[in-house]
Design an enzyme around this catalytic site. Structure first.
Site, PDB file in Angstrom:
ATOM      1  N   ASP A 260      42.542  55.297  42.984  1.00  0.00           N
ATOM      2  CA  ASP A 260      41.907  55.987  44.117  1.00  0.00           C
ATOM      3  C   ASP A 260      42.664  57.272  44.412  1.00  0.00           C
ATOM      4  O   ASP A 260      43.766  57.493  43.889  1.00  0.00           O
ATOM      5  CB  ASP A 260      41.805  55.086  45.368  1.00  0.00           C
ATOM      6  CG  ASP A 260      43.132  54.505  45.774  1.00  0.00           C
ATOM      7  OD1 ASP A 260      44.158  55.175  45.572  1.00  0.00           O
ATOM      8  OD2 ASP A 260      43.159  53.377  46.285  1.00  0.00           O
TER       9      ASP A 260
ATOM     10  N   LYS B 201      36.217  57.220  44.431  1.00  0.00           N
ATOM     11  CA  LYS B 201      35.128  56.363  44.941  1.00  0.00           C
ATOM     12  C   LYS B 201      34.363  57.112  46.001  1.00  0.00           C
ATOM     13  O   LYS B 201      34.972  57.638  46.930  1.00  0.00           O
ATOM     14  CB  LYS B 201      35.733  55.128  45.627  1.00  0.00           C
ATOM     15  CG  LYS B 201      36.053  53.998  44.709  1.00  0.00           C
ATOM     16  CD  LYS B 201      36.551  52.791  45.489  1.00  0.00           C
ATOM     17  CE  LYS B 201      37.903  53.014  46.129  1.00  0.00           C
ATOM     18  NZ  LYS B 201      38.545  51.838  46.664  1.00  0.00           N
TER      19      LYS B 201
ATOM     20  N   ASP C 289      45.138  43.142  45.815  1.00  0.00           N
ATOM     21  CA  ASP C 289      44.890  42.081  46.791  1.00  0.00           C
ATOM     22  C   ASP C 289      43.657  41.296  46.342  1.00  0.00           C
ATOM     23  O   ASP C 289      43.762  40.349  45.568  1.00  0.00           O
ATOM     24  CB  ASP C 289      44.724  42.719  48.179  1.00  0.00           C
ATOM     25  CG  ASP C 289      44.676  41.699  49.286  1.00  0.00           C
ATOM     26  OD1 ASP C 289      44.543  40.503  48.988  1.00  0.00           O
ATOM     27  OD2 ASP C 289      44.764  42.072  50.473  1.00  0.00           O
TER      28      ASP C 289
ATOM     29  N   GLY D  68      41.543  42.444  44.312  1.00  0.00           N
ATOM     30  CA  GLY D  68      41.303  42.881  42.927  1.00  0.00           C
ATOM     31  C   GLY D  68      40.091  43.791  42.805  1.00  0.00           C
ATOM     32  O   GLY D  68      39.832  44.322  41.730  1.00  0.00           O
TER      33      GLY D  68
HETATM   34  C1  R5P Z   1      45.122  50.620  48.992  1.00  0.00           C
HETATM   35  O1  R5P Z   1      45.348  51.699  49.511  1.00  0.00           O
HETATM   36  C2  R5P Z   1      46.105  49.971  48.086  1.00  0.00           C
HETATM   37  O2  R5P Z   1      46.884  50.918  47.404  1.00  0.00           O
HETATM   38  C3  R5P Z   1      45.399  49.066  47.088  1.00  0.00           C
HETATM   39  O3  R5P Z   1      44.563  49.870  46.256  1.00  0.00           O
HETATM   40  C4  R5P Z   1      44.554  48.036  47.784  1.00  0.00           C
HETATM   41  O4  R5P Z   1      45.295  47.356  48.762  1.00  0.00           O
HETATM   42  C5  R5P Z   1      44.006  47.037  46.770  1.00  0.00           C
HETATM   43  O5  R5P Z   1      43.233  46.104  47.444  1.00  0.00           O
HETATM   44  P1  R5P Z   1      42.121  45.264  46.692  1.00  0.00           P
HETATM   45  O6  R5P Z   1      42.767  44.640  45.493  1.00  0.00           O
HETATM   46  O7  R5P Z   1      41.708  44.242  47.722  1.00  0.00           O
HETATM   47  O8  R5P Z   1      41.008  46.187  46.329  1.00  0.00           O
END
Ligand code: R5P
Length: 311
Positions: A167, A191, A221, A223
């Site tokens: 991101d 995104k 988290d 994923g």
């Molecule tokens: C967000 O800013 C973090 O750097 C991670 O990209 C995010 O926490 C990942 O979360 P998930 O695996 O739930 O998409």
């Protein structure tokens, strides 16, 4: 110097103690029948430089409470200096108000750790660097990037690498890794949701065709971020996508999501103890950061430079 451990990540605490060639402090961190935490230190710590190792990972609140009570016990036992070693700092993603009448929980946790009696904090890949500023005590933020870079170089010799941030917020972290990989090129997954209610579109900034993509992030988290980004990269012609993530939070069905994803491999560190599902996954591999933390602990205790670990 003494190393004490809460219960959140005993394998990592033991590995850090092993690196430092010293035993863990004899202490019990246990529960009363009603689940209250009780800590008892069974050896003298008066005048000692004590490092308490405790990730505030799931169950976050219990592990945080253990950390606070360990610090309180050490303070009341007259430790000279207490360093909270929090390899994974839970609540870090709540570092700003996302809307009116919401908390900044990362700041609250920083206040709690300080008020409990910590003199210093040592963490790894804090979600946002500015969390260091939430503490008014010295805070060292270590980077797992050198450990990751060494692993990437050992396993990807001769391949056309491309470092990818999943991101826009992770570009600084991705650029730092790319620099360690002989200035590998960088791509970004952007995104976008053009209108509320429409599904997100993944735009890839950079040409990933034929490249072995290395995605880097601080946390996985659910994923969702990573698996969607991996699919978008493969759709854009990447040869393969491997992810290097410092903190494997992996909640809910994340491991199953990773197992069924377009990722070739997910590499996480041992900042959070691996669940059974994680350990059994053929797609997930663990890298240890025990020597990195152990070396930082040694340097803090010797009053020598920690930043030079990353030169
Ligand atoms: C967000 O800013 C973090 O750097 C991670 O990209 C995010 O926490 C990942 O979360 P998930 O695996 O739930 O998409």
């Amino acid at each position: 110097m003494k190393i004490m451990a809460g219960n959140s990540n005993l394998p990592l605490a033991r590995a850090i103690a092993g690196y430092l060639e010293m035993p863990l402090t004899d202490a019990s961190v246990r529960r009363f029948a009603d689940e209250e935490v009780f800590v008892e230190i069974h050896e003298n710590v008066r005048g000692e430089d004590v490092f308490v190792i405790q990730s505030t990972s799931y169950p976050t609140n219990d592990n945080l409470m253990e950390l606070l009570i360990c610090i309180d016990a050490l303070r009341r036992a007259s430790a000279k200096r207490i360093t909270a070693v929090v390899p994974y700092f839970g609540y870090a993603r709540q570092d700003r108000k996302p809307g009116p009448r919401t908390p900044i929980s990362a700041k609250l946790v920083a206040n709690l750790i300080t008020q409990a009696g910590a003199d210093r904090v040592l963490s790894v890949d804090l979600h946002a660097g500015q969390i260091q500023g939430f503490f008014d005590i010295p805070t060292d933020n270590l980077y797992a990037a050198p450990v990751m870079a060494a692993d990437i170089q050992a396993r990807n010799g001769g391949q056309e690498l491309m470092v990818v941030s999943p991101d826009v917020g992770g570009v600084v972290r991705a650029r730092a890794l790319a620099k360690r990989l002989d200035n590998a090129p960088l791509a970004i997954v952007d995104k976008r949701r053009d209108k509320p209610g429409q599904s997100e579109v993944m735009n890839i900034i950079g040409d990933v065709k034929g490249r072995a993509c290395i995605m880097i992030d601080d946390i996985i988290d659910s994923g969702g971020t990573l698996c969607n980004a991996a699919q978008a990269l493969m759709d854009a012609g990447a040869a393969s996508v491997t992810a290097y993530i410092t903190h494997g939070v992996l909640s809910g069905g994340a491991v199953a999501r990773v197992n069924g994803s377009a990722l070739k491999e997910l590499v996480i560190t041992d900042s959070i103890v691996a669940t059974e599902a994680t350990a059994q996954s053929d797609k997930i591999r663990l890298l240890t950061i025990a020597p990195l933390i152990g070396e930082a602990v040694r340097r803090i205790s010797d009053e020598s430079s920690v930043s030079s670990l990353f030169d």
